[in-house]
Scaffold this active site. Structure first.
Site, PDB file in Angstrom:
ATOM      1  N   PRO A 239     -13.941  26.875   4.473  1.00  0.00           N
ATOM      2  CA  PRO A 239     -15.198  26.149   4.697  1.00  0.00           C
ATOM      3  C   PRO A 239     -15.833  25.510   3.458  1.00  0.00           C
ATOM      4  O   PRO A 239     -16.920  25.896   3.025  1.00  0.00           O
ATOM      5  CB  PRO A 239     -16.097  27.223   5.300  1.00  0.00           C
ATOM      6  CG  PRO A 239     -15.616  28.494   4.678  1.00  0.00           C
ATOM      7  CD  PRO A 239     -14.127  28.328   4.552  1.00  0.00           C
ATOM      8  N   CYS A 240     -15.192  24.485   2.952  1.00  0.00           N
ATOM      9  CA  CYS A 240     -15.736  23.775   1.794  1.00  0.00           C
ATOM     10  C   CYS A 240     -17.059  23.080   2.137  1.00  0.00           C
ATOM     11  O   CYS A 240     -17.843  22.775   1.238  1.00  0.00           O
ATOM     12  CB  CYS A 240     -14.711  22.786   1.244  1.00  0.00           C
ATOM     13  SG  CYS A 240     -14.072  21.615   2.435  1.00  0.00           S
ATOM     14  N   HIS A 241     -17.313  22.861   3.418  1.00  0.00           N
ATOM     15  CA  HIS A 241     -18.576  22.226   3.828  1.00  0.00           C
ATOM     16  C   HIS A 241     -19.776  23.128   3.554  1.00  0.00           C
ATOM     17  O   HIS A 241     -20.905  22.654   3.522  1.00  0.00           O
ATOM     18  CB  HIS A 241     -18.521  21.840   5.308  1.00  0.00           C
ATOM     19  CG  HIS A 241     -18.332  22.986   6.243  1.00  0.00           C
ATOM     20  ND1 HIS A 241     -17.080  23.529   6.506  1.00  0.00           N
ATOM     21  CD2 HIS A 241     -19.221  23.714   6.967  1.00  0.00           C
ATOM     22  CE1 HIS A 241     -17.214  24.530   7.356  1.00  0.00           C
ATOM     23  NE2 HIS A 241     -18.505  24.669   7.649  1.00  0.00           N
TER      24      HIS A 241
END
Length: 160
Positions: free
Chosen positions: A125-127
């Protein structure tokens, strides 16, 4: 390498991987055009569980994924991606938070570059990584996608 393209509420998503695990999850949106290599084989069945979990995620029923992952990158990048996977759904961290968590507190710019190179969006989950000022910062598929994902996860500061 196997691949499939699935639909999502955002745009089509390219999945690619092999027996080692999922190697790519890429939004097929905007500037990010991806050509599937000739030696990749389309295989819907191989990605059945990935698709099921993504569908549950997009419907708000899944908060964490349980999939075999096999992203390719440097040891540093992999350490960043591993740290990203520890950010709980509905929460965010800054680039500096991630740098500190991997024992390299001054490497926040390098963390940003590793974040940008994440080959498995959503699941890694780089977001969930934001700027030190609390604002949304770069996202390969666009800030609108980042805001959508954070809002989906109940992160209200980013709701429209």
């Amino acid at each position: 390498m196997y691949y499939d393209i699935i639909e999502s509420p955002i745009c089509p998503i390219l999945l690619a991987g092999n027996e080692d695990g999922l190697k790519h999850l890429i939004f097929l949106k905007g500037e990010r055009k991806v050509e599937v290599p000739d030696d990749w084989v389309k295989n819907k069945e191989f990605f059945k569980e990935t698709g099921r979990q993504l569908e549950a995620y997009f419907s708000g029923k899944l908060k964490s994924f349980d999939l075999k992952l096999a992203p390719e990158g440097t040891d540093f990048q992999k350490s960043v991606w591993k740290a990203l996977c520890k950010i709980p759904c509905g929460e965010t961290r800054t680039y500096k938070d991630i740098a500190v968590s991997i024992g390299k507190p001054k490497a926040y710019r390098a963390v940003g570059l590793a974040n940008n190179r994440n080959p498995i969006a959503i699941i890694v989950p780089c977001h969930r990584v934001i700027g030190a000022n609390g604002k949304l910062t770069g996202y390969a598929s666009g800030l609108d996608v980042k805001a959508f994902l954070l809002k989906l996860e109940g992160n209200e500061p980013y709701a429209d």
